[in-house]
Design an enzyme around this catalytic site. Structure first.
Site, PDB file in Angstrom:
ATOM      1  N   ASP A 102       0.993  -0.998  -0.188  1.00  0.00           N
ATOM      2  CA  ASP A 102       0.034  -0.015   0.042  1.00  0.00           C
ATOM      3  C   ASP A 102       0.975   1.177   0.064  1.00  0.00           C
ATOM      4  OD1 ASP A 102      -2.157  -1.679   0.513  1.00  0.00           O
ATOM      5  OD2 ASP A 102      -2.339  -1.232   2.530  1.00  0.00           O
TER       6      ASP A 102
HETATM    7  N1  URA Z   1      -1.252  -5.849   3.956  1.00  0.00           N
HETATM    8  C1  URA Z   1      -1.567  -4.518   4.018  1.00  0.00           C
HETATM    9  O1  URA Z   1      -2.702  -3.980   4.652  1.00  0.00           O
HETATM   10  N2  URA Z   1      -0.948  -3.452   3.397  1.00  0.00           N
HETATM   11  C2  URA Z   1       0.192  -3.852   2.568  1.00  0.00           C
HETATM   12  O2  URA Z   1       0.811  -3.097   2.071  1.00  0.00           O
HETATM   13  C3  URA Z   1       0.668  -5.111   2.543  1.00  0.00           C
HETATM   14  C4  URA Z   1       0.077  -6.035   3.290  1.00  0.00           C
END
Ligand code: URA
Length: 233
Positions: A102
């Site tokens: 993310d």
């Molecule tokens: N899980 C999440 O919530 N975000 C990420 O970036 C990776 C795993």
């Protein structure tokens, strides 16, 4: 492969632009001898403006992604590709991120132009674990490790329960989570499912590979030894 196409695929320009670079005598061998477009291909012996070529196809890059960068080639805002040499974004096949983090997640991100390798890394058959360090808004309740390990946790709008995941409490607001799959926003949704909220998230490992002191925002190219580490259980 013909030299013009090879260099264009490495991002040195369109085929037309690379053909012009040949005519201008900018493509030489290591001794400075001018090369022609139909000369045989020898990656290590090629020079563009006297500089050795970018890495050959089959590239695997580790990036220490800072929070605030998006895993995309064309979203608005800062992109992980902004942290790499500009030519890396122009390669064909594309240097793709291996899965995604993310925008607000930091940590270990792999990129490769090798589709077979990419699929091997993300394939459930490889059983590569991913380790995340989560900073939480609320104290852990104490039952999260059991719930995450159960293999029965269903996240909203999913058809299958999550695979068992490991949780280690570092302190009441910090947890280390080991996952064996990668669903959308998985860590954030897992903590939301147990009434908590992830304030900061960092990926520290994929398989046997850690960031090994790589500073935030920096990258390096992984060699055969690192690849072997990656696939170590
Ligand atoms: N899980 C999440 O919530 N975000 C990420 O970036 C990776 C795993």
């Amino acid at each position: 492969m013909k030299l013009v196409k090879y260099l264009a695929n490495l991002g040195y320009g369109s085929r037309k632009q690379v053909a012009l670079m040949f005519r201008e005598g900018r493509i030489t061998d290591a001794q400075g001898e001018v090369l022609y477009a139909d000369d045989p291909l020898d990656h290590d012996d090629l020079r563009v403006d006297g500089e050795p070529l970018d890495p050959a196809p089959g590239l695997l890059v580790m990036l220490h992604k800072p929070a605030g960068y998006t895993c995309s080639t064309k979203d608005r805002g800062r992109l992980v590709y902004d942290l790499l040499p500009p030519r890396f974004r122009l390669r064909s096949p594309l240097l793709s991120t291996v899965g995604r983090l993310d925008r607000d997640t930091s940590g270990l991100l792999l990129l490769t132009d090798d589709g077979v390798l990419l699929h091997r890394i993300v394939s459930p058959k490889s059983k590569l674990s991913k380790v995340y360090e989560a900073t939480l808004a609320n104290d852990l309740r104490g039952d999260e490790a059991e719930i995450f390990a159960s293999g029965e946790l269903m996240l909203e709008s999913e058809k299958m329960p999550l695979l068992p995941a490991g949780l280690e409490a570092i302190d009441p607001r910090h947890a280390r989570l080991t996952l064996h799959e990668g669903r959308y926003h998985q860590v954030r949704r897992m903590f939301a499912a147990v009434g908590n909220h992830v304030e900061a998230l960092h990926r520290s490992r994929i398989g046997g590979l850690g960031l090994a002191g790589l500073p935030s925002g920096e990258w390096w190219i992984l060699g055969d030894g690192d690849r072997a580490e990656l696939f170590k259980a």
